[in-house]
Scaffold this active site. Sequence first.
Site, PDB file in Angstrom:
ATOM      1  N   ARG A 107       4.496  13.635 -14.116  1.00 35.39           N
ATOM      2  CA  ARG A 107       3.753  14.980 -14.105  1.00 35.39           C
ATOM      3  C   ARG A 107       2.506  14.477 -13.598  1.00 35.39           C
ATOM      4  O   ARG A 107       1.619  13.656 -14.502  1.00 35.39           O
ATOM      5  CB  ARG A 107       4.021  15.770 -15.180  1.00 35.39           C
ATOM      6  CG  ARG A 107       2.838  16.907 -15.371  1.00 35.39           C
ATOM      7  CD  ARG A 107       3.088  17.727 -16.589  1.00 35.39           C
ATOM      8  NE  ARG A 107       3.961  18.501 -16.473  1.00 35.39           N
ATOM      9  CZ  ARG A 107       4.381  19.744 -16.944  1.00 35.39           C
ATOM     10  NH1 ARG A 107       3.497  19.956 -17.825  1.00 35.39           N
ATOM     11  NH2 ARG A 107       5.542  20.350 -17.076  1.00 35.39           N
ATOM     12  N   HIS A 134       7.394  22.141  -8.694  1.00 32.30           N
ATOM     13  CA  HIS A 134       7.903  22.151 -10.251  1.00 32.30           C
ATOM     14  C   HIS A 134       9.711  22.038 -10.228  1.00 32.30           C
ATOM     15  O   HIS A 134      10.180  23.007 -10.550  1.00 32.30           O
ATOM     16  CB  HIS A 134       7.552  23.185 -11.143  1.00 32.30           C
ATOM     17  CG  HIS A 134       7.470  22.719 -12.712  1.00 32.30           C
ATOM     18  ND1 HIS A 134       8.150  21.624 -13.035  1.00 32.30           N
ATOM     19  CD2 HIS A 134       7.404  23.571 -13.653  1.00 32.30           C
ATOM     20  CE1 HIS A 134       8.164  21.892 -14.299  1.00 32.30           C
ATOM     21  NE2 HIS A 134       7.650  23.087 -14.898  1.00 32.30           N
ATOM     22  N   GLN A 137      11.963  22.613 -13.257  1.00 36.08           N
ATOM     23  CA  GLN A 137      12.085  24.119 -13.652  1.00 36.08           C
ATOM     24  C   GLN A 137      13.313  24.942 -12.994  1.00 36.08           C
ATOM     25  O   GLN A 137      13.635  25.939 -13.640  1.00 36.08           O
ATOM     26  CB  GLN A 137      10.424  24.606 -13.460  1.00 36.08           C
ATOM     27  CG  GLN A 137      10.446  26.023 -14.026  1.00 36.08           C
ATOM     28  CD  GLN A 137      10.502  26.170 -15.478  1.00 36.08           C
ATOM     29  OE1 GLN A 137       9.448  25.408 -16.322  1.00 36.08           O
ATOM     30  NE2 GLN A 137      11.026  27.108 -16.042  1.00 36.08           N
ATOM     31  N   ASP A 230       3.646  33.791 -13.611  1.00 41.62           N
ATOM     32  CA  ASP A 230       3.096  32.506 -14.177  1.00 41.62           C
ATOM     33  C   ASP A 230       1.906  32.620 -14.558  1.00 41.62           C
ATOM     34  O   ASP A 230       1.206  33.622 -14.192  1.00 41.62           O
ATOM     35  CB  ASP A 230       3.614  31.378 -13.126  1.00 41.62           C
ATOM     36  CG  ASP A 230       3.030  29.843 -13.655  1.00 41.62           C
ATOM     37  OD1 ASP A 230       2.829  29.524 -14.924  1.00 41.62           O
ATOM     38  OD2 ASP A 230       2.758  29.119 -12.543  1.00 41.62           O
ATOM     39  N   CYS A 271       7.913  30.495 -16.622  1.00 44.49           N
ATOM     40  CA  CYS A 271       8.257  29.063 -16.812  1.00 44.49           C
ATOM     41  C   CYS A 271       7.553  28.856 -18.494  1.00 44.49           C
ATOM     42  O   CYS A 271       7.860  27.894 -19.021  1.00 44.49           O
ATOM     43  CB  CYS A 271       7.772  28.257 -16.056  1.00 44.49           C
ATOM     44  SG  CYS A 271       5.750  28.652 -15.463  1.00 44.49           S
ATOM     45  N   ARG A 316      15.625  24.053 -19.981  1.00 44.44           N
ATOM     46  CA  ARG A 316      14.921  22.901 -19.310  1.00 44.44           C
ATOM     47  C   ARG A 316      15.554  21.849 -19.768  1.00 44.44           C
ATOM     48  O   ARG A 316      15.843  20.776 -19.065  1.00 44.44           O
ATOM     49  CB  ARG A 316      13.546  23.020 -19.743  1.00 44.44           C
ATOM     50  CG  ARG A 316      12.615  24.283 -19.169  1.00 44.44           C
ATOM     51  CD  ARG A 316      12.264  24.149 -18.004  1.00 44.44           C
ATOM     52  NE  ARG A 316      12.054  22.997 -17.189  1.00 44.44           N
ATOM     53  CZ  ARG A 316      10.789  22.390 -17.281  1.00 44.44           C
ATOM     54  NH1 ARG A 316       9.744  22.984 -18.084  1.00 44.44           N
ATOM     55  NH2 ARG A 316      10.675  21.169 -16.838  1.00 44.44           N
TER      56      ARG A 316
HETATM   57  N1  NVA Z   1       1.278  27.036 -12.883  1.00 47.37           N
HETATM   58  C1  NVA Z   1       1.527  26.221 -14.069  1.00 47.37           C
HETATM   59  C2  NVA Z   1       2.911  26.287 -14.488  1.00 47.37           C
HETATM   60  C3  NVA Z   1       3.134  25.573 -15.934  1.00 47.37           C
HETATM   61  C4  NVA Z   1       4.431  25.065 -16.185  1.00 47.37           C
HETATM   62  C5  NVA Z   1       0.541  24.954 -14.057  1.00 47.37           C
HETATM   63  O1  NVA Z   1       0.438  24.229 -13.122  1.00 47.37           O
HETATM   64  O2  NVA Z   1      -0.178  24.867 -14.946  1.00 47.37           O
HETATM   65  N1   CP Z   2       7.240  25.087 -18.170  1.00 46.06           N
HETATM   66  C1   CP Z   2       6.893  23.851 -18.507  1.00 46.06           C
HETATM   67  O1   CP Z   2       6.729  22.985 -17.597  1.00 46.06           O
HETATM   68  O2   CP Z   2       6.276  23.780 -19.527  1.00 46.06           O
HETATM   69  P1   CP Z   2       5.509  22.434 -20.068  1.00 46.06           P
HETATM   70  O3   CP Z   2       4.064  22.439 -19.330  1.00 46.06           O
HETATM   71  O4   CP Z   2       5.322  22.687 -21.615  1.00 46.06           O
HETATM   72  O5   CP Z   2       6.219  21.436 -19.709  1.00 46.06           O
END
Ligand code: NVA
Ligand code: CP
Length: 329
Positions: A107, A134, A137, A230, A271, A316
């Site tokens: 990540r 992502h 997800q 989101d 998400c 997930r």
């Molecule tokens: N768009 C959000 C998704 C988190 C799962 C982010 O990148 O912070």
């Molecule tokens: N939805 C998601 O990716 O959550 P986290 O940021 O908690 O992993």
Amino acid sequence: MNLKGKHFLKMLDFSPEEINGLVDLALKLKAEKKQGKSQKSYLEGKNIALIFEKTSTRTRCSFEVAAYDMGANVTYLDPSGSQIGKKESIADTARVLGRMYDGIEYRGFEQTKVENLAKYAGVPVWNGLTNESHPTQMIADMMTIKEHFGKLEGLKFVYMGDARYNMGNSLMVTCAKLGMDFVACTNKKYFPEAALVKQCEEIAKQTGASITLTEDVEAGCKDADVIYTDVWVSMGEPDEVWSERIADLSPYQVNAKAFSYAKANAKFMHCLPAFHDLKTTIGQEIYDKFGIDCMEVTDEIFEGERSIVFDEAENRMHSIKAVMYATLG
Ligand code: NVA
Ligand code: CP
């Protein structure tokens, strides 16, 4: 579906059959777990590295529990706990970890980084979120929709809010691949990038999907099966953008009015994490500064009967299990 040895980096890399195959595998693995069937032999003795350059609750816990359930071991590297990027390049890190681990989750920020890691690792690399996509997800989201509607093809899926980041991009591609009617309903500044829209329109011609971009909430949400949103400011974006985002995206908050245009049995998805009340530090700070007690979704919708966000969060784990098992098992 044969994904053994493959990376899992973005949805564009996978055919509709492969995506549906992963969704169905995730549903099967979930059913097995609910029945109490041991899955320990599936990845017994495998070693998995989890690299997080951004924070996480769901993704990290999903990878860990999925690995433990299937008999694998994990090493978690937190945003400050490794040399990655600071003292050692992605290419060098990939070649080191590839000698020790059977699979690597990553990540981070730019998609190019996870693509680069995959290029050099020599073992499957799974994208646990980048600025652009992502993908894990997506399997959870489609699995959740299938559980609630019994199908995916032909459903109207509306995404409200910041549609030009990881979630909007990945959902548009996934809906296009699976023959769904995707709508980005938001301020045009937040429409997905034109080149990706074009690519999805081409895919849609093959699958019977449709792609619509609109600033009109009533038209966008009309007869929706799913309304999804989101956060308005994503991880890694600067705090300075909050005031602009709130001004631009408040008309696209998911609330009772948006749902009044949708089908009677329409569902709400997110998400997570979500800003739907004042029980978070950032939520409270935003309230103090801008006087709003929720952002992308109202508490009424988040907590209401249409919300399937916790099924989605649970899924997930089952879907990440499917991704690891399909590529490593
Ligand atoms: N768009 C959000 C998704 C988190 C799962 C982010 O990148 O912070
Ligand atoms: N939805 C998601 O990716 O959550 P986290 O940021 O908690 O992993």
